[in-house]
Design a protein around this motif. Structure first.
Motif, short mmCIF file in Angstrom:
data_model
loop_
_atom_site.label_atom_id
_atom_site.label_comp_id
_atom_site.label_asym_id
_atom_site.label_seq_id
_atom_site.Cartn_x
_atom_site.Cartn_y
_atom_site.Cartn_z
N ARG A 218 0.91 -1.22 0.04
CA ARG A 218 -0.05 0.09 -0.07
C ARG A 218 0.90 1.24 -0.01
NH1 ARG A 218 -3.26 -1.51 5.33
NH2 ARG A 218 -1.20 -2.18 5.86
N TYR A 219 2.01 1.37 0.71
CA TYR A 219 2.87 2.37 0.66
C TYR A 219 3.34 2.82 -0.67
CZ TYR A 219 5.82 5.85 2.97
OH TYR A 219 6.46 6.65 3.55
N PHE A 220 3.73 1.63 -1.56
CA PHE A 220 4.27 1.71 -2.87
C PHE A 220 3.09 2.55 -3.57
CE2 PHE A 220 4.67 -0.32 -7.04
CZ PHE A 220 5.93 0.19 -7.40
N ILE A 221 2.03 1.94 -3.52
CA ILE A 221 0.82 2.52 -4.37
C ILE A 221 0.69 3.87 -3.94
CG2 ILE A 221 -1.71 2.71 -4.61
CD1 ILE A 221 -1.31 -0.52 -4.23
N ASP A 222 0.79 4.17 -2.63
CA ASP A 222 0.76 5.62 -2.16
C ASP A 222 1.65 6.63 -2.80
OD1 ASP A 222 -1.24 6.79 -0.53
OD2 ASP A 222 0.05 6.98 1.21
N GLN A 223 2.97 6.12 -3.15
CA GLN A 223 4.02 6.84 -3.55
C GLN A 223 4.05 7.06 -5.06
OE1 GLN A 223 6.50 8.69 -1.51
NE2 GLN A 223 4.90 8.07 0.07
N CYS A 225 1.04 6.02 -7.36
CA CYS A 225 0.08 6.06 -8.12
C CYS A 225 -0.98 7.16 -8.09
CB CYS A 225 -0.94 4.86 -8.22
SG CYS A 225 -0.31 3.34 -8.72
N ASN A 226 -1.63 7.70 -8.73
CA ASN A 226 -2.65 8.82 -8.77
C ASN A 226 -3.85 8.52 -8.96
OD1 ASN A 226 -2.62 9.04 -11.31
ND2 ASN A 226 -0.94 10.79 -11.45
N GLN A 227 -4.37 7.10 -9.26
CA GLN A 227 -5.73 6.71 -9.64
C GLN A 227 -5.71 5.38 -9.38
OE1 GLN A 227 -6.78 7.59 -13.78
NE2 GLN A 227 -8.65 6.38 -13.43
N ILE A 228 -6.73 5.08 -8.71
CA ILE A 228 -7.20 3.55 -7.96
C ILE A 228 -8.18 3.02 -8.67
CG2 ILE A 228 -7.60 2.52 -5.90
CD1 ILE A 228 -4.98 3.87 -5.94
N TYR A 243 -3.44 6.24 -2.59
CA TYR A 243 -4.00 5.35 -1.85
C TYR A 243 -4.53 5.78 -0.47
CZ TYR A 243 -4.94 0.92 0.96
OH TYR A 243 -5.65 0.10 1.72
N SER A 244 -3.98 6.85 -0.06
CA SER A 244 -4.54 7.58 1.27
C SER A 244 -5.92 8.02 0.87
CB SER A 244 -3.53 8.41 1.84
OG SER A 244 -2.49 7.54 2.18
N ALA A 614 -1.61 12.56 4.48
CA ALA A 614 -2.79 12.38 3.63
C ALA A 614 -3.20 13.53 2.75
CB ALA A 614 -3.80 11.33 4.17
N ARG A 615 -3.55 14.52 3.74
CA ARG A 615 -4.03 15.81 3.10
C ARG A 615 -3.08 16.49 2.25
NH1 ARG A 615 -7.80 18.50 0.49
NH2 ARG A 615 -7.67 20.64 0.70
N LEU A 616 -1.82 16.62 2.58
CA LEU A 616 -0.69 17.14 1.66
C LEU A 616 -0.63 16.43 0.20
CD1 LEU A 616 1.73 18.95 1.78
CD2 LEU A 616 3.24 17.02 2.25
N GLY A 617 -0.98 15.03 0.13
CA GLY A 617 -0.84 14.29 -1.01
C GLY A 617 -2.02 14.95 -1.90
N GLU A 618 -3.19 14.93 -1.32
CA GLU A 618 -4.39 15.45 -1.95
C GLU A 618 -4.35 16.94 -2.53
OE1 GLU A 618 -7.65 15.61 0.69
OE2 GLU A 618 -7.52 13.14 0.86
N VAL A 619 -3.47 17.82 -1.62
CA VAL A 619 -3.45 19.06 -2.21
C VAL A 619 -2.58 19.18 -3.14
CG1 VAL A 619 -2.28 21.30 -1.33
CG2 VAL A 619 -3.86 20.07 0.03
N GLU A 620 -1.46 18.42 -3.31
CA GLU A 620 -0.66 18.25 -4.20
C GLU A 620 -1.03 17.98 -5.64
OE1 GLU A 620 2.51 15.82 -2.44
OE2 GLU A 620 3.48 17.40 -1.73
#
Length: 680
Positions: A218-223, A225-228, A243-244, A614-620
């Motif tokens: 899941r961490y790999f996906i988080d780093q 991917c930008n679509q699930i 992922y988050s 998690a919020r930082l990833g969304e904002v980016e």
């Protein structure tokens, strides 16, 4: 143009429908993760998209210039060549171009050979060669092989002399260096340690093509991917973000679906109430017609789920229910409405629970001058600084494969003596051990016999019911352990562990072979576990969620390095390339001291950190979208349409996007400062 587009894609094997009606798009540059429980059809979908299988129904349209690099889940490279030569074959087009350039150089070196035509062709080929990395391909090969964990001395070893895991990594390296513009990976992080996975993450982030992958990491996906894409028993869903972000969106969807489901049940009850009041009165025909439609709708929910019928009329539902249904009696309708379940809600795949039988002392593990290794070994594996693990904490032990992590756990368990020094365990400890290879399972037992051997069940039916919570049902409970899959063995080992009521858990790769839904369940259970955890895992998402200390085995220095703090703080400390240091004050607590207030504050801070990340990833992600949108709007405004209203609308849209972007940039800076402040 999209690289791949599907319309109504369906796949069946005989009478078994794997999935149906999928409309998917893979655009250039996409970073997509396909998630879902084991056996749901993820690998089948990858095979269809990679053109290795044909769909039962539907169409798959592929771009003309599409070149796919596919890494199957169970794959390894077979070749008589050396590792270097085999990887070099992935660059055959570039090698041929290099040979052609050299041939032209030789031809132009002849008297009168430097004609205008040859010079023009040479210049064109040279530009193409340079643009495709022709002058750096050997260094790129070395970087890829080193990044995947190969040593320089491995480069010229025959591929067939490599281990199975090395050959899988070699195939992955070959695909990364190929000219593919779509990479499809099925479990690409298998056989990679954390360092190699981190390298692969960086490589894929900079890859110019598209990526579609299935991974339990899941961490790999988080780093990456930008679509699930989520496959489940109730359908197929697409989510934007990593992922988050997917977890938050999915929770929101589950809650909305539950609200719709409850409203639908209330609606059915109201309709049934009308039927009951009028089934024998003057409006009997109206009541009977309503009951007939009601019967259809109940059956539709039972067959298709609330998601498939929401918002559709009674008549539309009647058309879509394929099987013939006679009109139910009001009593039968009432019974079936009460029995309706929402199939779209969060699946509880493993009903796992860890409890403690008794409260242990505040001091759980303390070491003194400890050195880890085998008595008959030539040298020690690593030395351990004097460390302390307190009740309620979770320490994550990380390090390369073969560094001695399992040996360390066995030393803690007193199954192996230390080379020197000592380990002190606290008072009133019940220790539960989850072995990576599940050695504590008796191969000759059935699943039922194994669980009966450790559990105090009143009857065999009670044991069967308990195993059902771990997805063992029917005849599965009489299967021999020797024939179980890796995932089944893992679930059985967890079932045994949950019966131990231990207040100290030593977990050696507990998420190996578990699908993502089961990993999520395990993580949720361990997050609320009241005891102490010593965790060995490559699952960085699990480590990130649980760990309050990171213990890293430094093979080069033959020592254990202790970082007090969560995984994000550990990574920040690594990025600064500083010597390991305490990231928060050490807690000097002896048995009997009260540290719950400190521990509670720490847990709240860790939870806040995870939300910020998690919020930082969304904002980016949103900032990237807005920047792309502003670029498009800017081009349109540079060549405005002739209609004034359209120009005004474009200008308004541009200003709104610009305002939102400014707000998000300020939020991004604030989040960065908050996260940075926590890691200092």
């Amino acid at each position: 143009m999209s690289l791949i587009t599907t319309q109504g894609l369906s796949k069946s094997y005989g009478a078994d429908d794997i999935f149906s009606g999928l409309n998917l798009t893979i655009p250039p540059g996409a970073r997509i993760a396909l998630v879902g429980e084991n056996g749901i059809g993820k690998t089948t979908l990858l095979n269809l998209l990679a053109n290795l299988e044909s769909p039962t129904e539907g169409k798959i349209q592929r771009a003309n210039q599409l070149k796919i690099g596919y890494l199957p889940q169970k794959s390894s490279l077979v070749s008589d060549k050396t590792l270097w030569d085999e990887i070099l074959s992935a660059l055959e087009d570039l090698i041929q171009l290099e040979k052609e350039l050299k041939a032209l150089e030789k031809q132009m070196g002849q008297p009168g050979g430097a004609t205008e035509e040859l010079l023009s062709r040479y210049g064109s080929l040279q530009v193409d060669f340079e643009n495709r990395g022709g002058y750096t391909y050997e260094s790129r090969m070395g970087q890829v092989l080193s990044g995947l964990g190969f040593k320089v001395e491995d480069f010229h070893m025959p591929v067939n002399h490599l281990s199975g895991g090395q050959r899988t990594r070699a195939l992955l390296g070959k695909l990364l260096l190929s000219s593919s513009n779509l990479l499809i990976f099925d479990e690409p992080t298998n056989h990679l340690d954390i360092e190699a996975i981190q390298w692969l993450e960086g490589y894929l982030k900079n890859f110019s093509g598209a990526v579609l992958l299935v991974s339990h990491d899941r961490y790999f996906i988080d780093q990456v991917c930008n679509q699930i894409w989520e496959m489940s028993r109730s359908g197929f869903e697409t989510y934007r973000g990593n992922y988050s972000a997917y977890l938050e969106q999915r929770q929101g969807r589950w809650e909305r679906q539950q609200e719709i489901f409850e409203a639908e049940k209330a609606r059915l009850e109201n309709e049934l109430d009308f039927v009951k009041r009028n089934i024998e009165g003057q409006r009997v025909n109206m009541a009977r017609g309503k009951l007939r439609r009601l019967s259809r709708r109940i059956q539709a929910i039972e067959q298709m789920g609330i998601q498939a019928i929401q918002g559709k009329s009674w008549s539309r539902i009647s058309q879509e229910v394929h099987t013939t249904t006679s009109m139910m009696s009001p009593q039968e309708a009432h019974r079936r409405i009460a029995a309706l379940k929402n199939p779209s809600k969060k699946p509880q795949l493993v009903n796992l629970k860890f409890q403690t039988r008794k409260r242990g002392g505040d001091l759980v593990i303390r070491t003194s001058n400890l050195v880890i290794g085998y008595q008959d070994g030539e040298k020690a594996l690593f030395s351990v600084p004097d460390i302390t693990l307190l009740r309620g904490e979770c320490a994550a032990l990380i390090g390369p494969n073969g560094a001695g992590k399992t040996t360390f756990l066995k030393t803690i368990l007193e199954e192996l003596p230390p080379l020197s020094g000592e380990v002190k365990l606290g008072a009133n400890l019940d220790v539960g051990y989850f072995a990576q290879a599940h050695q504590d399972l008796n191969e000759v037992n059935t699943v039922l016999e194994e669980i009966l051997s450790v559990g105090n069940f009143q009857s065999e039916n009670a044991a069967r019911s308990y195993l059902g919570a771990f997805l063992f049902s029917g005849d599965e409970v009489i299967k021999k352990i020797s024939v179980l899959s890796g995932g089944e063995r893992g679930r059985l080992a967890l079932a045994k562990l949950s019966l131990s009521n231990a207040n100290l858990l030593l977990l050696d790769e507990p998420t190996n072979h578990l699908d993502i839904p089961s990993q999520e369940t395990l993580q949720s259970v361990l997050s609320s576990y009241p005891g102490t955890i010593l965790l060995v895992s490559h699952d960085r998402y699990l480590i990130s969620a649980l760990a309050s200390q990171i213990w890293e085995i430094d093979v080069s220095g033959e020592s254990l390095l202790v970082y007090k703090g969560n995984y994000q703080a550990f990574l920040g400390n690594q990025d600064q390339e500083e010597e390991p240091q305490d990231l928060e004050p050490d807690l000097k607590i002896e048995e009997g001291d009260n540290y719950q207030e400190i521990k509670s504050a720490k847990n709240k801070a860790l939870a806040a950190d995870r939300k910020r990340m998690a919020r930082l990833g969304e904002v980016e992600d949103r900032i990237s979208e807005l920047e792309a949108a502003l670029e498009k709007l800017g081009k349109k405004l540079a060549s405005p349409p002739d209609i004034p209203d359209q120009v005004a609308a474009l200008g308004h849209e541009y200003r709104e996007a610009e305002t939102e972007l400014e707000i998000l940039i300020n939020e991004w800076e604030s989040l960065q400062n908050e996260i940075g402040g926590r890691t200092e």
